[in-house]
Design a protein around this motif. Structure first.
Motif, PDB file in Angstrom:
ATOM      1  N   ASP A   1       0.742  -1.244  -0.119  1.00 55.29           N
ATOM      2  CA  ASP A   1      -0.070  -0.039   0.084  1.00 55.29           C
ATOM      3  C   ASP A   1       0.870   1.156  -0.005  1.00 55.29           C
ATOM      4  N   GLY A   2       0.221   2.307  -0.396  1.00 56.70           N
ATOM      5  CA  GLY A   2       0.994   3.621  -0.334  1.00 56.70           C
ATOM      6  C   GLY A   2       0.094   4.880  -0.563  1.00 56.70           C
ATOM      7  N   THR A   3       0.366   5.790  -0.202  1.00 57.87           N
ATOM      8  CA  THR A   3      -0.511   7.242  -0.506  1.00 57.87           C
ATOM      9  C   THR A   3      -0.663   7.584  -1.747  1.00 57.87           C
ATOM     10  N   LEU A   4       0.327   7.106  -2.623  1.00 58.51           N
ATOM     11  CA  LEU A   4       0.524   7.510  -4.033  1.00 58.51           C
ATOM     12  C   LEU A   4       0.690   8.938  -4.095  1.00 58.51           C
ATOM     13  N   ASP A   5       1.258   9.648  -3.165  1.00 63.67           N
ATOM     14  CA  ASP A   5       1.376  11.212  -3.070  1.00 63.67           C
ATOM     15  C   ASP A   5       2.439  11.413  -4.359  1.00 63.67           C
ATOM     16  N   PRO A   6       2.237  12.230  -5.310  1.00 62.61           N
ATOM     17  CA  PRO A   6       3.279  12.389  -6.260  1.00 62.61           C
ATOM     18  C   PRO A   6       4.659  12.977  -5.720  1.00 62.61           C
ATOM     19  N   ALA A   7       4.528  13.813  -4.690  1.00 66.15           N
ATOM     20  CA  ALA A   7       5.672  14.139  -4.147  1.00 66.15           C
ATOM     21  C   ALA A   7       6.616  13.094  -3.472  1.00 66.15           C
TER      22      ALA A   7
END
Length: 268
Positions: A201-207
């Motif tokens: 899993d991950g937040t998928l935050d582009p930064a």
């Protein structure tokens, strides 16, 4: 058949290098009964002994089968040769594995259908050898197999269409999402070819995702990847595997939270 929750031992690579027996004992203490080793060929016998001492089994493992040389986790190539398939399967038998999964191939090999055809040929040839050992062959994706498209079809799906029926897929749900593809829809299309997933899993935050290792990964169920829905979409699933490429914080605690989540939410 119930889905087993496993852990890819690459998650604990530094800990394993420092203390093989102690780390595997800690994995067992966190509630795991099965694991997925990586880079296991050169250490099959000591690893088998350590797994047995910890009460762990290894139904699957990662080893290169379609590359002549080792590929780094960030996708860059090396000149370090990899063991021949027969040597891989001999080590896998020592460890009691039923599936050997090729972890990925270089991104540069996903620029044309002809290149994918060659990867399929190598995996199919490995599967024929593996059958003599009673071992299935699989392929595990990163993001580049999904980012490559051919007439609107992802490279991973092109590969799936070229594989012998004996070759299975281990779909990394995090990397699918990172590649811009809906994991649920992908698993619905791939159907019974998928026997394992990396339930990462991950937040998928582009930064946070541009570099390797990515900095957005979190315990299963705490991010943006639809793990439960994707697992439900895989009718032949055998293994849901916890993995972190990188995690800031108590790694063993995150590993255990992931196992608990998958056992409670994804078991069937």
């Amino acid at each position: 058949m119930p889905v087993q929750t496993s852990i890819q031992l690459f998650t604990l690579r530094d800990e394993l290098d420092a203390d093989l027996d102690g780390t595997l004992a800690a994995v067992s203490a966190r509630g795991f009964s099965v694991v997925e080793p990586y880079d296991f060929v050169h250490r099959a016998e000591p690893l088998a002994a350590a797994l047995a001492a910890a009460g762990l089994a290894a139904p699957s493992g990662h080893a290169f089968l379609a590359s002549e040389s080792f590929v780094n986790p960030d996708g860059s190539g090396t000149s370090i040769p990899v063991p021949a398939p027969a040597e891989v399967f001999a080590a896998a038998r020592t460890l009691g594995m039923g599936i050997v999964v090729d972890p990925y191939t270089e991104p540069a090999r996903w620029e044309s259908v002809a290149q994918i055809e060659e990867t399929a040929r190598l995996l199919n040839a490995a599967a024929e050898i593996g059958e003599d050992w009673g071992i299935r062959v699989g392929y595990h994706n990163h993001a580049h197999e999904l980012e490559a498209t051919f007439d609107g079809v992802t490279g991973l799906e092109v590969l799936a269409g070229l594989l012998d029926e004996r070759v299975v897929l281990e779909v990394d749900l995090y990397w699918v999402a990172r590649g811009g593809v809906d994991p649920v829809a992908l698993l619905e299309r791939l159907g019974r070819r998928v026997v394992a997933v990396h339930a990462k899993d991950g937040t998928l935050d582009p930064a946070l995702v541009d570099a390797y290792p990515p900095a957005d990964q979190v315990a299963a169920g705490e991010g943006a990847v639809p793990l439960v829905e994707a697992i439900a979409a895989a009718p032949a699933l055998e293994l849901a595997i916890v993995e972190f490429d990188h995690y800031e914080g108590d790694l063993l605690d995150a590993v255990e939270r992931s196992r608990v989540y998958l056992d409670e939410k994804a078991a069937r």
